[in-house]
Design a protein around this motif. Structure first.
Motif, PDB file in Angstrom:
ATOM      1  N   GLY A 211      10.728  -1.323   1.166  1.00 14.97           N
ATOM      2  CA  GLY A 211       9.690  -0.499   0.890  1.00 14.97           C
ATOM      3  C   GLY A 211       9.859   1.004   1.376  1.00 14.97           C
ATOM      4  O   GLY A 211      10.747   1.391   1.925  1.00 14.97           O
ATOM      5  N   HIS A 215       5.189  -0.379   6.531  1.00 10.26           N
ATOM      6  CA  HIS A 215       4.488  -1.618   6.033  1.00 10.26           C
ATOM      7  C   HIS A 215       4.488  -1.889   4.569  1.00 10.26           C
ATOM      8  O   HIS A 215       3.385  -2.458   4.148  1.00 10.26           O
ATOM      9  N   SER A 216       5.462  -1.143   3.692  1.00 15.60           N
ATOM     10  CA  SER A 216       5.267  -1.027   2.344  1.00 15.60           C
ATOM     11  C   SER A 216       3.813  -0.637   1.955  1.00 15.60           C
ATOM     12  O   SER A 216       3.443  -1.102   0.824  1.00 15.60           O
ATOM     13  N   GLU A 218       0.873  -1.263   2.733  1.00 12.55           N
ATOM     14  CA  GLU A 218      -0.348  -2.190   3.349  1.00 12.55           C
ATOM     15  C   GLU A 218      -1.199  -1.948   1.738  1.00 12.55           C
ATOM     16  O   GLU A 218      -2.268  -1.705   2.037  1.00 12.55           O
ATOM     17  N   ARG A 219      -0.782  -2.449   0.461  1.00 12.78           N
ATOM     18  CA  ARG A 219      -1.426  -2.495  -0.616  1.00 12.78           C
ATOM     19  C   ARG A 219      -2.330  -1.029  -0.916  1.00 12.78           C
ATOM     20  O   ARG A 219      -3.196  -1.251  -1.447  1.00 12.78           O
ATOM     21  N   GLY A 220      -1.702   0.117  -0.748  1.00  9.71           N
ATOM     22  CA  GLY A 220      -2.164   1.295  -0.887  1.00  9.71           C
ATOM     23  C   GLY A 220      -2.821   1.863   0.152  1.00  9.71           C
ATOM     24  O   GLY A 220      -3.220   3.166  -0.093  1.00  9.71           O
ATOM     25  N   ARG A 224       0.689   4.907  -2.386  1.00  3.66           N
ATOM     26  CA  ARG A 224       0.468   4.257  -3.737  1.00  3.66           C
ATOM     27  C   ARG A 224       1.937   3.689  -4.550  1.00  3.66           C
ATOM     28  O   ARG A 224       1.844   3.039  -5.314  1.00  3.66           O
ATOM     29  N   GLU A 226       4.388   1.700  -3.547  1.00  6.71           N
ATOM     30  CA  GLU A 226       4.622   0.416  -3.900  1.00  6.71           C
ATOM     31  C   GLU A 226       3.845  -0.140  -4.884  1.00  6.71           C
ATOM     32  O   GLU A 226       4.205  -1.064  -5.663  1.00  6.71           O
ATOM     33  N   VAL A 227       2.488   0.071  -4.949  1.00  8.36           N
ATOM     34  CA  VAL A 227       1.528  -0.652  -5.757  1.00  8.36           C
ATOM     35  C   VAL A 227       1.800  -0.171  -7.407  1.00  8.36           C
ATOM     36  O   VAL A 227       1.886  -0.876  -8.085  1.00  8.36           O
ATOM     37  N   ASP A 228       2.141   1.212  -7.689  1.00  7.01           N
ATOM     38  CA  ASP A 228       2.196   1.753  -8.750  1.00  7.01           C
ATOM     39  C   ASP A 228       3.589   1.677  -9.659  1.00  7.01           C
ATOM     40  O   ASP A 228       3.402   1.664 -10.727  1.00  7.01           O
ATOM     41  N   GLY A 231       6.479  -2.010  -6.876  1.00  4.15           N
ATOM     42  CA  GLY A 231       6.374  -3.235  -6.865  1.00  4.15           C
ATOM     43  C   GLY A 231       6.128  -3.726  -8.625  1.00  4.15           C
ATOM     44  O   GLY A 231       6.977  -4.571  -8.765  1.00  4.15           O
ATOM     45  N   GLU A 235       8.639  -6.814 -10.509  1.00  6.68           N
ATOM     46  CA  GLU A 235       8.278  -7.708 -11.369  1.00  6.68           C
ATOM     47  C   GLU A 235       8.931  -7.707 -12.783  1.00  6.68           C
ATOM     48  O   GLU A 235       9.079  -8.779 -13.382  1.00  6.68           O
TER      49      GLU A 235
END
Length: 338
Positions: A211, A215-216, A218-220, A224, A226-228, A231, A235
């Motif tokens: 990450g 904490h990578s 924390e979902r934003g 952002r 990791e989220v945008d 991640g 996938e």
């Protein structure tokens, strides 16, 4: 059945640095000769001086091509480029003649590898300032190898105590590195990392992506990226059959890899992976350049001008560098290059 020892080229490095010394010290170890056939590419007078400095019981056998080597313990087979004025050589000082010579040792080694006369390169330290003083248009080994082999964006991997670390970005500011952390780049690197591990003989390849944010993210909550980008890149890799995980918080992923949970970690930027590797074992952190038409391993320290010529430098890293080249070299066949 005994495996034929691979011929490993060792470019001597900057003559004013510790490269000649650590090479001489390494070649006093019989296990090196049990594993491979080392050939030094350098200057015979500089190397003879290094042998005297480290008080090694070694003889130099000057050869013109690798096939002429004896490869016997106690004898150093050396291709002499005779490109240093020994009277003007000063240890620990930036000199144009040393930068020029260091580049010539590498170029000669690359030419030998491309011609199939050596199986791999185990490289010693070079100095960016010396290269610049000589007008050599590269800042380091990777850039040289990239150009000399017409390889686009070689893949750097560290190995230390069984932990493997790849790097999504290398010599960039952190701000510029973050801009490179795109979905497409993460996806592409996961594919390349998986192929590199396969080439090294690693089966059931589990690759964790570190990450970026605490904490990578924390979902934003903390960023952002990791989220945008990161991640979604993971996938996409999974969709292509890569056994990828993450993003895993950087404060735990390297510990987990060191203890066998993952076969490799994709580090997002230079210091993230370097710190993890060097804190694990500074002297045994070895760099492998993947994607070249031959195997290349390297020590991950500099020319140490402050201790050059003083018989202080430890050769542990250089020994590991040669051994790792010898270990992986048999896997680098015409088929694995494709």
């Amino acid at each position: 059945m005994t495996t034929e020892r691979a011929i490993i080229a060792i470019p001597m490095g900057d003559p004013a640095g510790i490269g000649p010394e650590i090479t001489a010290k390494s070649l006093t170890k019989k296990e090196i000769y049990d594993m491979c056939k080392p050939v030094v590419i350098g200057d015979s007078r500089v190397f003879a001086k290094a042998i005297d400095i480290v008080e090694a019981d070694l003889k130099i056998n000057v050869i013109s091509k690798p096939e002429e080597g004896k490869y016997e313990y106690g004898t150093v087979d050396l291709i002499d480029l005779d490109n240093i004025n020994i009277e003007e050589l000063e240890y620990g000082v930036v000199q144009a003649q040393c930068g020029k010579a260091a580049f010539e040792y590498i170029k000669t080694s690359v030419d030998l590898a491309k011609a199939g006369e050596v199986k791999a390169l185990a490289t010693t330290p070079i100095n960016k300032e010396s290269l610049k003083a000589a007008g050599v248009p590269y800042i380091g080994h990777t850039e040289m190898l990239e150009d000399l082999t017409n390889t686009k964006d070689p893949l750097t991997m560290f190995e230390v105590r069984g932990m493997r670390i790849f790097f999504l970005t290398r010599h960039l500011s952190l701000k510029d590195a973050i801009a490179q952390m795109t979905k497409e780049r993460v996806h592409d690197y996961l594919i390349r990392c998986d192929k590199a591990l396969q080439r090294l003989g690693i089966e059931n390849r589990k690759i964790a992506v570190a990450g970026l944010n605490p904490h990578s993210g924390e979902r934003g909550l903390f960023g952002r990226e990791e989220v945008d980008e990161i991640g979604p890149g993971i996938e996409a890799g999974k969709a292509d059959g890569i056994d990828a995980y993450g993003p895993v918080p950087a404060d735990s992923v390297f510990f987990q890899a060191l203890n066998g949970k993952y076969d490799a970690v994709l580090s997002l930027y230079h210091d993230q992976g370097h710190i993890a590797a060097k804190m694990t074992d500074f002297h045994r952190t070895i760099s492998i350049t993947n994607g070249l038409p031959f195997l290349r391993t390297s020590v991950d320290h500099g020319t140490a001008f402050d201790i050059a010529g003083k018989n202080i430098a430890a050769s542990t890293s250089m020994e590991e560098c040669i051994k790792l080249a010898a270990q992986y070299a048999p896997r680098f066949t015409a088929e694995t290059m494709e």
